[in-house]
Enzyme design. Structure first.
Site, short mmCIF file in Angstrom:
data_model
loop_
_atom_site.label_atom_id
_atom_site.label_comp_id
_atom_site.label_asym_id
_atom_site.label_seq_id
_atom_site.Cartn_x
_atom_site.Cartn_y
_atom_site.Cartn_z
N LYS A 160 0.87 -1.24 -0.11
CA LYS A 160 0.00 -0.12 0.08
C LYS A 160 0.76 1.15 0.04
O LYS A 160 1.79 1.47 0.89
CB LYS A 160 -0.81 0.14 1.38
CG LYS A 160 -2.05 -0.69 1.08
CD LYS A 160 -3.23 -0.56 2.17
CE LYS A 160 -4.43 -1.43 2.00
NZ LYS A 160 -5.42 -1.33 3.47
N GLU A 202 0.47 -1.09 16.16
CA GLU A 202 0.21 -1.85 14.92
C GLU A 202 0.79 -3.14 15.29
O GLU A 202 0.39 -4.37 14.50
CB GLU A 202 1.11 -1.52 13.65
CG GLU A 202 0.90 0.15 13.36
CD GLU A 202 -0.34 0.07 12.52
OE1 GLU A 202 -1.36 -0.64 12.59
OE2 GLU A 202 -0.83 0.99 11.79
N ASN A 262 -7.08 -3.28 9.39
CA ASN A 262 -7.48 -1.70 9.81
C ASN A 262 -8.26 -1.68 11.08
O ASN A 262 -8.96 -0.76 11.36
CB ASN A 262 -8.28 -1.10 8.58
CG ASN A 262 -7.54 -0.86 7.16
OD1 ASN A 262 -6.39 -0.31 7.48
ND2 ASN A 262 -7.93 -1.22 6.25
N HIS A 282 0.28 8.53 13.99
CA HIS A 282 -0.68 7.25 13.39
C HIS A 282 -0.88 6.28 14.47
O HIS A 282 -2.13 5.94 14.80
CB HIS A 282 0.19 6.81 11.96
CG HIS A 282 -0.88 5.55 11.47
ND1 HIS A 282 -1.88 5.95 10.83
CD2 HIS A 282 -0.66 4.26 11.47
CE1 HIS A 282 -2.64 4.72 10.56
NE2 HIS A 282 -1.90 3.64 10.69
#
Ligand code: NAD
Ligand code: GLY
Length: 381
Positions: A160, A202, A262, A282
């Site tokens: 991505k 993450e 996500n 983020h």
């Protein structure tokens, strides 16, 4: 749920002792993710990459003084000419204007369509370099050299690439796979504590969506990860990459399954955009976002109180926020909802959330606005 445990492929032959690879299987676009210490300087890290006269290192003002000379020295053994372009540092620079600096360098140096780009930095550099590689002369090869935990466990893997638009995060980009990912664990030594925590968000996400044994392991090792214990970091990077490679191998272009990656991002992206890019990292948005998505799952009866409490405690122990910011004093929930409606997963204005459907399993679904408002009201301060 991850029903088949992805296994590691054999160690890559490498000058760097103990380096391991996780294979990402995408047919002709397959590539290895190499994980280990000392990879930046090891000639074997670069063996087998596309042959070219020229390489371009894309990095930023923070990472360049730390690692660009070492990467340049390694690349000069393989490429006759090595150029570098140094971008301004920060999420707020993930824009057309900054992307254009990469094209200016490529064209200004007369780089041809075989030129290999090397993204040296975190997810911002990686996403922009990938997008530049996807579009320069309709596609040139690129290599990810991620130097943040977040980039090593997530953004450098899976192809991505994107830049932000003032109206939405990562809204302009392309799917474009790198030739290789080189995760040199040594580079994590210089990372700021806040950035390490952002990366842990993450890492944590992979547990609830796919692998509760990994979640258990994280609960036991979160302090070691915070203390940058090398073997704990190596395992966390490897396991995260295995899970991501497993998901992307089945759904490269996010027609379904890949959306589970996500988890926490719908709320998180709203926080990032609503606060102004760069104010919240983020990973911080994802941290608070996972807590909010889990609370929504709990209110929908998908997980119990005990799981929601475990998730929140782990996020907190990782040094991440567990409470969302107030984006609009007059109508905070309304502001979140408006921002979430431009999420890429939204369909015809309906927000689609990644929710936890029992620990270790994710599901994508819509939720009534009234319930989402309740969650936001209860989760922000
Ligand atoms: P970042 O790229 O902004 O890096 C964080 C900070 O650390 C920056 O200031 C950077 O200069 C600095 N830094 C990088 N490496 C360092 C090192 N070794 N030592 C010291 N400082 C270092 O942020 P990030 O968290 O790496 O990435 C976030 C970005 O990744 C976001 O734009 C997000 O949208 C994107 N992302 C993309 C994907 C994807 O699949 N493509 C997935 C997750 C996140
Ligand atoms: N970070 C989400 C994805 O790669 O799909």
């Amino acid at each position: 749920m991850l029903t088949t445990t992805p296994s590691l492929s054999a160690d890559l032959s490498s000058d760097a002792p103990g380096a391991q690879t996780v294979a990402i299987d995408l047919g002709e676009r397959s590539y290895p993710i190499v994980i280990g210490a000392g990879l930046l300087d090891a000639p074997a890290s670069y063996e087998g990459l596309p042959k070219a006269a020229t390489a371009l290192i894309v990095t930023n003002t923070t990472v360049a003084p730390l690692y660009a000379d070492r990467l340049r020295a390694a690349l000069q053994r393989r490429y006759a000419t090595v150029h570098a372009v140094v971008l301004p540092d920060g999420e707020q620079y993930k824009t057309w204007e900054t992307l254009n600096l990469i094209f200016d360098a490529l064209l200004g140096q007369g780089c041809d369509r075989k030129t290999v780009l090397f993204a040296l930095g975190g997810g911002v550099v990686g996403d922009m370099t990938g997008f530049a590689a996807a579009s320069y002369m309709r596609g040139v090869p690129f290599v990810q050299v991620p130097t943040t935990l977040l980039a090593q466990v997530d953004s450098s893997v899976g192809g991505k690439t994107a830049i932000n638009h003032p109206l939405g995060k990562n809204m302009i980009g392309a799917f474009y796979q790198p030739q290789r990912v080189l995760c040199d664990l040594d580079t994590l030594d210089t990372l700021a504590p806040r950035e390490l925590s952002a990366g842990l968000a993450e890492v944590i996400k992979y547990g609830p969506i796919a692998d509760m044994a990994f979640f258990d392991w994280l609960e036991a090792h979160i302090d070691a990860l915070q203390a940058r214990d090398r073997s704990a970091l190596a395992y966390a990077v490897r396991r995260s990459c295995e899970i991501k490679a497993w998901v992307v191998g089945q759904d490269e272009r996010e027609s379904g399954l890949r959306a589970i990656l996500n988890f926490g991002h719908t709320f998180g992206h709203a926080i990032e955009a609503g606060m102004g890019y760069g104010a919240w990292l983020h990973g911080e948005g994802v941290g608070a976002g996972m807590v909010m998505a889990t609370e929504l799952s709990r209110r929908l009866g998908l997980v119990d109180d005990a799981f929601a409490a475990r998730l929140k405690a782990l996020v907190q122990r990782a040094g991440l926020p567990v409470v969302g910011p107030v984006l609009d004093a007059a109508d905070n929930a309304g502001r979140y909802l408006a921002l979430m409606r431009v999420d890429k997963k939204a369909e015809a204005g309906e927000i689609r959330f990644v929710l936890i459907d029992g620990p270790g399993q994710a599901v994508m679904r819509a939720a009534p606005d009234a319930l989402v408002r309740e969650v936001i009201d209860a989760s922000c301060a």
